[in-house]
Design a protein around this motif. Structure first.
Motif, PDB file in Angstrom:
ATOM      1  N   ASN A 169       0.594  -1.162   0.114  1.00 34.96           N
ATOM      2  CA  ASN A 169      -0.029   0.160  -0.053  1.00 34.96           C
ATOM      3  C   ASN A 169       1.006   1.305   0.070  1.00 34.96           C
ATOM      4  OD1 ASN A 169      -2.513  -1.279  -0.322  1.00 34.96           O
ATOM      5  ND2 ASN A 169      -2.844  -1.485   2.019  1.00 34.96           N
ATOM      6  N   SER A 170       2.167   1.127  -0.115  1.00 27.06           N
ATOM      7  CA  SER A 170       2.930   2.261  -0.180  1.00 27.06           C
ATOM      8  C   SER A 170       3.641   2.391  -1.711  1.00 27.06           C
ATOM      9  CB  SER A 170       4.010   1.987   0.805  1.00 27.06           C
ATOM     10  OG  SER A 170       3.880   1.926   2.087  1.00 27.06           O
ATOM     11  N   VAL A 171       3.251   1.505  -2.543  1.00 28.34           N
ATOM     12  CA  VAL A 171       3.494   1.582  -3.993  1.00 28.34           C
ATOM     13  C   VAL A 171       2.799   2.623  -4.601  1.00 28.34           C
ATOM     14  CG1 VAL A 171       3.746   0.735  -6.288  1.00 28.34           C
ATOM     15  CG2 VAL A 171       4.173  -0.743  -4.263  1.00 28.34           C
ATOM     16  N   GLU A 228      16.869   8.231  -2.132  1.00 27.66           N
ATOM     17  CA  GLU A 228      18.186   7.742  -2.105  1.00 27.66           C
ATOM     18  C   GLU A 228      18.611   6.405  -2.153  1.00 27.66           C
ATOM     19  OE1 GLU A 228      21.070  10.348  -0.560  1.00 27.66           O
ATOM     20  OE2 GLU A 228      20.344  11.943  -1.088  1.00 27.66           O
ATOM     21  N   SER A 229      17.662   5.668  -1.514  1.00 25.69           N
ATOM     22  CA  SER A 229      17.851   4.155  -1.395  1.00 25.69           C
ATOM     23  C   SER A 229      16.947   3.297  -2.616  1.00 25.69           C
ATOM     24  CB  SER A 229      17.549   3.598  -0.045  1.00 25.69           C
ATOM     25  OG  SER A 229      16.395   3.781   0.052  1.00 25.69           O
ATOM     26  N   GLN A 230      16.233   4.141  -3.315  1.00 27.30           N
ATOM     27  CA  GLN A 230      15.266   3.355  -3.964  1.00 27.30           C
ATOM     28  C   GLN A 230      15.526   3.414  -5.520  1.00 27.30           C
ATOM     29  OE1 GLN A 230      11.061   3.939  -4.261  1.00 27.30           O
ATOM     30  NE2 GLN A 230      11.023   5.363  -2.537  1.00 27.30           N
ATOM     31  N   THR A 231      15.093   2.378  -6.162  1.00 30.21           N
ATOM     32  CA  THR A 231      14.929   2.036  -7.694  1.00 30.21           C
ATOM     33  C   THR A 231      13.650   2.437  -8.151  1.00 30.21           C
ATOM     34  OG1 THR A 231      16.563   0.506  -7.823  1.00 30.21           O
ATOM     35  CG2 THR A 231      15.068   0.711  -9.669  1.00 30.21           C
ATOM     36  N   ILE A 232      13.427   3.448  -9.018  1.00 30.10           N
ATOM     37  CA  ILE A 232      12.074   3.933  -9.490  1.00 30.10           C
ATOM     38  C   ILE A 232      11.782   3.469 -10.838  1.00 30.10           C
ATOM     39  CG2 ILE A 232      12.025   5.541  -7.573  1.00 30.10           C
ATOM     40  CD1 ILE A 232      11.896   7.682  -9.641  1.00 30.10           C
ATOM     41  N   PHE A 233      10.780   3.190 -11.323  1.00 31.91           N
ATOM     42  CA  PHE A 233      10.674   2.908 -12.607  1.00 31.91           C
ATOM     43  C   PHE A 233       9.707   4.047 -13.382  1.00 31.91           C
ATOM     44  CE2 PHE A 233      11.299  -1.097 -10.946  1.00 31.91           C
ATOM     45  CZ  PHE A 233      11.987  -1.697 -11.806  1.00 31.91           C
ATOM     46  N   GLU A 263      15.431  13.605 -11.729  1.00 27.89           N
ATOM     47  CA  GLU A 263      16.989  13.650 -11.336  1.00 27.89           C
ATOM     48  C   GLU A 263      17.560  14.906 -11.130  1.00 27.89           C
ATOM     49  OE1 GLU A 263      18.646   9.362 -12.881  1.00 27.89           O
ATOM     50  OE2 GLU A 263      18.888  11.150 -14.115  1.00 27.89           O
ATOM     51  N   SER A 264      17.003  15.985 -11.578  1.00 26.57           N
ATOM     52  CA  SER A 264      17.271  17.425 -11.427  1.00 26.57           C
ATOM     53  C   SER A 264      16.857  17.859 -10.058  1.00 26.57           C
ATOM     54  CB  SER A 264      16.864  18.374 -12.602  1.00 26.57           C
ATOM     55  OG  SER A 264      15.237  18.469 -12.369  1.00 26.57           O
ATOM     56  N   ARG A 265      15.831  17.335  -9.289  1.00 23.67           N
ATOM     57  CA  ARG A 265      15.459  17.664  -8.069  1.00 23.67           C
ATOM     58  C   ARG A 265      15.782  16.618  -6.961  1.00 23.67           C
ATOM     59  NH1 ARG A 265       9.285  19.066  -9.633  1.00 23.67           N
ATOM     60  NH2 ARG A 265       9.092  19.394  -7.422  1.00 23.67           N
ATOM     61  N   GLN A 266      16.179  15.420  -7.328  1.00 26.11           N
ATOM     62  CA  GLN A 266      16.224  14.663  -6.212  1.00 26.11           C
ATOM     63  C   GLN A 266      17.230  13.566  -6.623  1.00 26.11           C
ATOM     64  OE1 GLN A 266      14.827  14.263  -2.870  1.00 26.11           O
ATOM     65  NE2 GLN A 266      16.501  12.703  -3.020  1.00 26.11           N
ATOM     66  N   LYS A 267      17.844  12.998  -5.894  1.00 24.04           N
ATOM     67  CA  LYS A 267      18.876  11.618  -5.969  1.00 24.04           C
ATOM     68  C   LYS A 267      18.057  10.608  -5.658  1.00 24.04           C
ATOM     69  CE  LYS A 267      23.593   9.973  -4.872  1.00 24.04           C
ATOM     70  NZ  LYS A 267      24.501  10.318  -3.846  1.00 24.04           N
ATOM     71  N   PHE A 268      18.486   9.696  -6.598  1.00 25.73           N
ATOM     72  CA  PHE A 268      17.820   8.231  -6.420  1.00 25.73           C
ATOM     73  C   PHE A 268      18.870   7.289  -6.669  1.00 25.73           C
ATOM     74  CE2 PHE A 268      14.867  10.901  -8.608  1.00 25.73           C
ATOM     75  CZ  PHE A 268      13.586  10.814  -7.716  1.00 25.73           C
ATOM     76  N   LYS A 269      18.554   6.023  -6.035  1.00 21.84           N
ATOM     77  CA  LYS A 269      19.632   4.872  -6.311  1.00 21.84           C
ATOM     78  C   LYS A 269      19.694   4.339  -7.705  1.00 21.84           C
ATOM     79  CE  LYS A 269      20.487   0.012  -4.847  1.00 21.84           C
ATOM     80  NZ  LYS A 269      19.892  -1.275  -4.149  1.00 21.84           N
ATOM     81  N   GLN A 270      18.429   4.745  -8.441  1.00 20.57           N
ATOM     82  CA  GLN A 270      18.503   4.345  -9.917  1.00 20.57           C
ATOM     83  C   GLN A 270      17.126   4.704 -10.325  1.00 20.57           C
ATOM     84  OE1 GLN A 270      18.536  -0.047 -10.534  1.00 20.57           O
ATOM     85  NE2 GLN A 270      19.549   0.224 -12.654  1.00 20.57           N
ATOM     86  N   VAL A 271      17.217   5.170 -11.888  1.00 21.44           N
ATOM     87  CA  VAL A 271      15.727   5.142 -12.305  1.00 21.44           C
ATOM     88  C   VAL A 271      15.881   4.760 -13.592  1.00 21.44           C
ATOM     89  CG1 VAL A 271      14.253   7.232 -13.393  1.00 21.44           C
ATOM     90  CG2 VAL A 271      15.738   7.720 -11.420  1.00 21.44           C
ATOM     91  N   VAL A 272      14.882   3.488 -13.661  1.00 21.85           N
ATOM     92  CA  VAL A 272      14.764   2.635 -14.879  1.00 21.85           C
ATOM     93  C   VAL A 272      13.814   3.172 -15.805  1.00 21.85           C
ATOM     94  CG1 VAL A 272      14.659   0.193 -15.472  1.00 21.85           C
ATOM     95  CG2 VAL A 272      15.760   0.875 -13.571  1.00 21.85           C
ATOM     96  N   ILE A 273      13.986   3.103 -17.300  1.00 23.87           N
ATOM     97  CA  ILE A 273      12.858   3.657 -17.845  1.00 23.87           C
ATOM     98  C   ILE A 273      12.711   2.257 -18.771  1.00 23.87           C
ATOM     99  CG2 ILE A 273      12.268   4.809 -20.163  1.00 23.87           C
ATOM    100  CD1 ILE A 273      14.100   7.080 -19.193  1.00 23.87           C
ATOM    101  N   THR A 274      11.561   1.947 -18.969  1.00 27.79           N
ATOM    102  CA  THR A 274      11.011   0.690 -19.591  1.00 27.79           C
ATOM    103  C   THR A 274       9.840   0.948 -20.225  1.00 27.79           C
ATOM    104  OG1 THR A 274      10.910  -1.758 -19.952  1.00 27.79           O
ATOM    105  CG2 THR A 274      10.101  -0.818 -17.855  1.00 27.79           C
ATOM    106  N   SER A 275       9.418   0.334 -21.433  1.00 25.34           N
ATOM    107  CA  SER A 275       7.963   0.373 -21.870  1.00 25.34           C
ATOM    108  C   SER A 275       6.837  -0.366 -21.119  1.00 25.34           C
ATOM    109  CB  SER A 275       7.991  -0.009 -23.396  1.00 25.34           C
ATOM    110  OG  SER A 275       8.355  -1.358 -23.643  1.00 25.34           O
ATOM    111  N   PHE A 323       6.468   5.124 -11.002  1.00 23.45           N
ATOM    112  CA  PHE A 323       6.267   4.317  -9.956  1.00 23.45           C
ATOM    113  C   PHE A 323       7.345   4.101  -8.873  1.00 23.45           C
ATOM    114  CE2 PHE A 323       4.716   2.689 -14.200  1.00 23.45           C
ATOM    115  CZ  PHE A 323       3.354   2.353 -13.727  1.00 23.45           C
ATOM    116  N   SER A 324       6.974   4.251  -7.639  1.00 26.64           N
ATOM    117  CA  SER A 324       7.940   4.587  -6.624  1.00 26.64           C
ATOM    118  C   SER A 324       7.180   4.005  -5.218  1.00 26.64           C
ATOM    119  CB  SER A 324       8.437   6.059  -6.456  1.00 26.64           C
ATOM    120  OG  SER A 324       7.224   6.692  -6.274  1.00 26.64           O
TER     121      SER A 324
END
Length: 288
Positions: free
Chosen positions: A157-159, A230-235, A253-265, A282-283
């Motif tokens: 319920n946090s997604v 900063e500890s999250q992988t977001i999609f 990414e200009s406003r926040q640091k993330f562990k990883q940002v993944v783009i996919t279709s 999605f985060s």
């Protein structure tokens, strides 16, 4: 004990992640222009060709996973004495979850004890995928089956899923809004914003005028609710609009640091319902 994670093709995870973590999948079926296609996560499916057909006005419908298919795959693991976690597409959006539950009840009559845990993710697309991905990482780190299931139930319920639909006419063609609303919305360049509720339903949240504003809206809302970025992988998911997805990634990414940002279709099953041009972020965020 070693166990297997299974999901379905609505999770929309990239094929390389599915292979890397040995995640099994149940395939949804798509019908488009009298043709039946299997959503196999991109193994043989040409997403770009499918997205073009949607862009050109084709309407696709989808079929849920049936009870027999669940029984046959689950049997393989029962007979190998290998426990299973199945992370299912939201029960509010498909009957597949209920079919899986029915399959387990039938298998219990045949085998007695069945070590299969079914989780209603109450999520769709890469929201579901985010849970599958994080569960697979925890499995690799040595977390037990019961602890993984408990973790999913605690965090699902946090997604956060922030979605925009570019082609409002697609919603009309698919019977989701009236022709009048679609015409007015198209003239005014209205872009609906959709969210996933805690019950697992997709519901309208807002309407924004203009594509760029809708993309900024998704970014604003994602950053407003996100926790421990900063500890999250977001999609970031999209239907045929990679440039827009890259723009959203740059904004984030200009406003926040993330562990990883993944783009996919998106996969074709979800894309069939959102239409060409849909985009979502999605985060994990504050509990809904």
């Amino acid at each position: 004990m070693e166990y297997q994670i299974i999901t379905d093709s609505c999770c929309d995870l990239p094929l390389d992640i599915m292979k890397e973590y040995n995640i099994e999948v149940f395939n949804f079926v798509i019908s488009i222009e009298n043709e039946e296609l299997i959503d196999d996560m991109g193994l043989t499916f040409n997403k770009d060709q499918f997205f073009k057909r949607l862009k050109d006005g084709a309407i696709a419908s989808t079929s849920q996973v049936n009870v027999h298919t669940y029984i046959e795959k689950f049997k393989q693991y029962i007979e190998k004495d290998k426990p299973v976690i199945y992370l299912a597409f939201s029960s509010e959006l498909s009957g597949s979850y209920n079919n899986a539950v029915q399959a387990i009840n039938i298998l219990k009559e045949e085998y007695g004890t069945v070590e299969i845990s079914i989780v209603d993710t109450r999520a769709a697309s890469l929201g579901q995928g985010l849970l599958v991905y994080e569960a697979a990482k925890r499995k690799r780190e040595g977390m037990s089956l019961s602890d993984v299931v408990e973790w999913i139930e605690e965090v699902k319920n946090s997604v956060h899923s922030w979605v925009t639909v570019d082609d409002i006419k697609h919603l009309q063609r698919g019977g989701r809004i009236s022709a009048t609303a679609a015409t007015v919305g198209s003239i005014l360049s209205i872009k609906p914003i959709i969210v996933m509720t805690s019950e697992g339903k997709l519901v309208p949240f807002s309407k924004v005028r203009g594509r760029k504003k809708s993309l900024h809206f998704l970014v604003d809302k994602t950053l407003e609710g996100i926790i421990e970025p900063e500890s999250q992988t977001i999609f970031i998911g999209h239907v045929g609009v990679l440039e827009d997805a890259e723009y959203v990634k740059e904004l984030l990414e200009s406003r926040q640091k993330f562990k990883q940002v993944v783009i996919t279709s998106y996969g074709p099953t979800v894309a069939s319902h959102t239409g060409f041009g849909s985009l979502a972020v999605f985060s994990f965020g504050k509990e809904k």
